[in-house]
Design a protein around this motif. Structure first.
Motif, PDB file in Angstrom:
ATOM      1  N   GLN A  11     -16.215  -2.961   6.301  1.00 44.70           N
ATOM      2  CA  GLN A  11     -17.671  -2.876   6.484  1.00 44.70           C
ATOM      3  C   GLN A  11     -18.036  -1.645   7.312  1.00 44.70           C
ATOM      4  N   LYS A  12     -17.270  -1.404   8.376  1.00 45.04           N
ATOM      5  CA  LYS A  12     -17.529  -0.225   9.214  1.00 45.04           C
ATOM      6  C   LYS A  12     -17.283   1.066   8.442  1.00 45.04           C
ATOM      7  N   LEU A  13     -16.310   1.026   7.526  1.00 51.26           N
ATOM      8  CA  LEU A  13     -15.951   2.221   6.761  1.00 51.26           C
ATOM      9  C   LEU A  13     -16.761   2.345   5.471  1.00 51.26           C
ATOM     10  N   ARG A  14     -17.675   1.395   5.262  1.00 55.10           N
ATOM     11  CA  ARG A  14     -18.523   1.371   4.058  1.00 55.10           C
ATOM     12  C   ARG A  14     -17.697   1.234   2.776  1.00 55.10           C
ATOM     13  N   ILE A  15     -16.639   0.449   2.877  1.00 50.94           N
ATOM     14  CA  ILE A  15     -15.826   0.110   1.701  1.00 50.94           C
ATOM     15  C   ILE A  15     -16.331  -1.210   1.152  1.00 50.94           C
ATOM     16  N   GLU A  16     -16.701  -1.254  -0.115  1.00 49.39           N
ATOM     17  CA  GLU A  16     -17.361  -2.432  -0.669  1.00 49.39           C
ATOM     18  C   GLU A  16     -16.394  -3.481  -1.217  1.00 49.39           C
ATOM     19  N   GLU A  17     -15.184  -3.101  -1.551  1.00 45.66           N
ATOM     20  CA  GLU A  17     -14.240  -4.039  -2.146  1.00 45.66           C
ATOM     21  C   GLU A  17     -13.873  -5.149  -1.167  1.00 45.66           C
ATOM     22  N   LYS A  18     -14.176  -6.401  -1.548  1.00 46.46           N
ATOM     23  CA  LYS A  18     -13.898  -7.544  -0.670  1.00 46.46           C
ATOM     24  C   LYS A  18     -12.561  -8.207  -0.981  1.00 46.46           C
ATOM     25  N   THR A  19     -12.144  -8.131  -2.218  1.00 46.78           N
ATOM     26  CA  THR A  19     -10.893  -8.788  -2.616  1.00 46.78           C
ATOM     27  C   THR A  19     -10.002  -7.792  -3.355  1.00 46.78           C
ATOM     28  N   PRO A  20      -9.430  -6.840  -2.634  1.00 48.88           N
ATOM     29  CA  PRO A  20      -8.597  -5.819  -3.297  1.00 48.88           C
ATOM     30  C   PRO A  20      -7.413  -6.437  -4.036  1.00 48.88           C
ATOM     31  N   THR A  21      -7.040  -5.793  -5.124  1.00 50.28           N
ATOM     32  CA  THR A  21      -5.950  -6.305  -5.957  1.00 50.28           C
ATOM     33  C   THR A  21      -4.636  -6.363  -5.195  1.00 50.28           C
ATOM     34  N   ARG A  22      -4.385  -5.339  -4.372  1.00 48.94           N
ATOM     35  CA  ARG A  22      -3.172  -5.337  -3.549  1.00 48.94           C
ATOM     36  C   ARG A  22      -3.611  -5.326  -2.096  1.00 48.94           C
ATOM     37  N   PHE A  23      -3.835  -6.503  -1.574  1.00 49.74           N
ATOM     38  CA  PHE A  23      -4.446  -6.628  -0.245  1.00 49.74           C
ATOM     39  C   PHE A  23      -3.620  -5.963   0.844  1.00 49.74           C
ATOM     40  N   ILE A  24      -2.287  -6.198   0.867  1.00 52.71           N
ATOM     41  CA  ILE A  24      -1.497  -5.691   1.991  1.00 52.71           C
ATOM     42  C   ILE A  24      -1.538  -4.167   2.059  1.00 52.71           C
ATOM     43  N   VAL A  25      -1.709  -3.523   0.908  1.00 55.16           N
ATOM     44  CA  VAL A  25      -1.796  -2.068   0.877  1.00 55.16           C
ATOM     45  C   VAL A  25      -3.138  -1.606   1.431  1.00 55.16           C
ATOM     46  N   GLU A  26      -4.217  -2.207   0.932  1.00 57.34           N
ATOM     47  CA  GLU A  26      -5.551  -1.796   1.378  1.00 57.34           C
ATOM     48  C   GLU A  26      -5.796  -2.155   2.843  1.00 57.34           C
ATOM     49  N   TYR A  27      -5.229  -3.260   3.294  1.00 57.10           N
ATOM     50  CA  TYR A  27      -5.389  -3.636   4.707  1.00 57.10           C
ATOM     51  C   TYR A  27      -4.734  -2.592   5.603  1.00 57.10           C
ATOM     52  N   ASN A  28      -3.519  -2.175   5.246  1.00 58.62           N
ATOM     53  CA  ASN A  28      -2.866  -1.135   6.041  1.00 58.62           C
ATOM     54  C   ASN A  28      -3.617   0.189   5.961  1.00 58.62           C
ATOM     55  N   ASN A  29      -4.193   0.479   4.801  1.00 56.80           N
ATOM     56  CA  ASN A  29      -4.974   1.710   4.662  1.00 56.80           C
ATOM     57  C   ASN A  29      -6.140   1.737   5.648  1.00 56.80           C
ATOM     58  N   ASN A  59       6.836  -8.145  -8.123  1.00 55.37           N
ATOM     59  CA  ASN A  59       5.846  -8.839  -8.925  1.00 55.37           C
ATOM     60  C   ASN A  59       4.440  -8.441  -8.474  1.00 55.37           C
ATOM     61  N   ASP A  60       3.416  -9.158  -8.990  1.00 54.79           N
ATOM     62  CA  ASP A  60       2.039  -8.789  -8.644  1.00 54.79           C
ATOM     63  C   ASP A  60       1.700  -9.063  -7.187  1.00 54.79           C
ATOM     64  N   LYS A  61       2.567  -9.788  -6.481  1.00 51.14           N
ATOM     65  CA  LYS A  61       2.379 -10.031  -5.043  1.00 51.14           C
ATOM     66  C   LYS A  61       3.203  -9.051  -4.217  1.00 51.14           C
ATOM     67  N   LEU A  62       3.798  -8.061  -4.884  1.00 48.60           N
ATOM     68  CA  LEU A  62       4.613  -7.018  -4.244  1.00 48.60           C
ATOM     69  C   LEU A  62       5.878  -7.596  -3.598  1.00 48.60           C
ATOM     70  N   LYS A  63       6.320  -8.707  -4.117  1.00 53.71           N
ATOM     71  CA  LYS A  63       7.556  -9.326  -3.636  1.00 53.71           C
ATOM     72  C   LYS A  63       8.661  -9.083  -4.656  1.00 53.71           C
ATOM     73  N   GLY A  64       9.812  -8.661  -4.186  1.00 48.80           N
ATOM     74  CA  GLY A  64      10.922  -8.387  -5.092  1.00 48.80           C
ATOM     75  C   GLY A  64      12.025  -7.634  -4.402  1.00 48.80           C
ATOM     76  N   SER A  65      12.514  -6.564  -5.042  1.00 48.12           N
ATOM     77  CA  SER A  65      13.677  -5.837  -4.527  1.00 48.12           C
ATOM     78  C   SER A  65      13.395  -4.346  -4.411  1.00 48.12           C
ATOM     79  N   LEU A  66      13.991  -3.760  -3.379  1.00 49.27           N
ATOM     80  CA  LEU A  66      13.973  -2.310  -3.172  1.00 49.27           C
ATOM     81  C   LEU A  66      15.372  -1.804  -3.505  1.00 49.27           C
ATOM     82  N   PHE A  67      15.451  -0.748  -4.330  1.00 47.46           N
ATOM     83  CA  PHE A  67      16.738  -0.204  -4.739  1.00 47.46           C
ATOM     84  C   PHE A  67      16.900   1.227  -4.218  1.00 47.46           C
ATOM     85  N   VAL A  68      18.118   1.545  -3.806  1.00 46.27           N
ATOM     86  CA  VAL A  68      18.443   2.882  -3.309  1.00 46.27           C
ATOM     87  C   VAL A  68      19.664   3.389  -4.054  1.00 46.27           C
ATOM     88  N   GLU A  69      19.512   4.492  -4.792  1.00 51.24           N
ATOM     89  CA  GLU A  69      20.661   5.140  -5.414  1.00 51.24           C
ATOM     90  C   GLU A  69      21.283   6.064  -4.368  1.00 51.24           C
TER      91      GLU A  69
END
Length: 350
Positions: free
Chosen positions: A154-172, A236-246
């Protein structure tokens, strides 16, 4: 007793009818509210509803009760998208055995009120949005995080209330206002194991914030990786899964707090993987162990079938024993793990 005009009664009835569809119960609730300044648990039995658990309700003022009717009288419906209920948040997350339980409950209801009235979000979305984002029913902290996100947005004048990837937008938005982001630590895969190797590939499990290209945002993930060939995720769509490093021969991986924090609660980065070219023979160890068990250089050399001159070079760090002699050294000097006789290059040198 509250004095209300007929017009006020009609408005109150209209409001209550939005949440209660039985007219006789509407009339009874209006009558109860006119006669009571404080609403107690008995109101639900008085209306003929199933008994409300005292863990979910504590006496509140008439005004507060009216404001919370959308939650008190919400009827979950899978057809309307409900996968979570109010009771699950209260039973699963609040600590009913603590002396401040009443404060916990009040804080939760206040958060729900703010979402409903201040940010104009419907009850079904309030109860289900964070569950769909996280995949866990009954967690209250994500509700508080969501409310905080809305306040910042609200302070930043961002209108999206339910972002698709919440944890990303919250950190942003946290970073946009100068707050520290939330760091998502990797999960235990097996007892005491946080990383698994498949040939030239490492795997770690957890929740992994990703950008719009589905690339992991490493600054928000509790791993440090140097000298890798490639880093990617399968989530998955909740960003839960595996991180791979070659990996390469010089890859190094650390995990944040995987085996616990420091005594003062501060973070610790633990070694999870070290490439072979980063490992060096620690010549100081063999001297320390030889002295500790009371052997001379000549005795150790004879015990492993090497010349005294060759052994002396090992202790001075001029040469390194090959695998054949290294195994014999470990046996004679009672060194049980290879890690005890190796050292890792300084992080700044990697």
């Amino acid at each position: 007793m509250m004095t209300v005009t007929m017009d006020e009664q009609q408005k109150l009835k209209a409001l209550i009818r939005y949440y209660i569809d039985e007219e006789n119960k509407v009339e009874k609730l209006v009558d109860y509210l006119i006669r009571h300044e404080t609403v107690g648990l008995e109101v639900f039995a008085y209306l003929g509803f199933d008994k409300m658990d005292e863990l979910m309700f504590q006496p509140v003022s008439r005004r507060t009760f009216i404001r919370r009717m959308p939650f008190y009288f919400h009827k979950p419906s899978k057809e309307l998208g409900d996968i979570a209920e109010l009771s699950q948040y209260i039973y699963y997350s609040l600590e009913f055995n603590k002396s401040n339980y009443g404060e916990q409950l009040e804080d939760f209801y206040c958060a729900l009120e703010r979402l409903f009235y201040d940010f104009e979000i419907d009850v079904i979305t309030i109860l289900n949005y964070t569950v769909k984002q996280r995949g866990r029913v009954g967690e209250i902290q994500p509700i508080y995080n969501w409310l905080h996100y809305l306040e910042l947005a609200q302070k930043l004048r961002i209108e999206e209330k339910t972002p698709t990837r919440f944890i990303v937008e919250y950190n942003n938005v946290r970073e946009m206002v100068g707050l520290e982001p939330i760091i998502y630590e990797i999960s235990e895969m097996y007892t005491g194991e946080y990383i698994e190797r498949y040939g030239n590939r490492l795997r770690m499990d957890g929740i992994f914030p990703c950008d719009h290209n589905n690339q992991p945002i490493l600054k928000w993930i509790g791993v440090r990786i140097k000298n890798s060939k490639r880093i990617y995720v399968n989530v998955n769509d909740k960003l839960k899964g595996s991180l791979f490093v070659e990996i390469t021969p010089r890859t190094k991986v650390w995990g944040l707090n995987v085996y616990g924090t420091d005594e003062d609660g501060s973070d610790i980065w633990y070694d999870l993987y070290t490439g072979p070219l980063l490992m060096e023979f620690d010549h100081a160890v063999i001297k320390d162990r030889r002295v500790a068990i009371g052997m001379t250089q000549k005795q150790v050399a004879e015990a492993i079938g090497a010349s005294s001159r060759t052994y002396q070079k090992w202790e001075r760090g001029e040469t390194t024993p090959d695998g054949h002699f290294l195994l014999r050294l470990m046996n004679v000097l009672d060194i049980k793990e290879l890690s005890e006789i190796t050292k890792i290059q300084d992080v700044d040198d990697i």
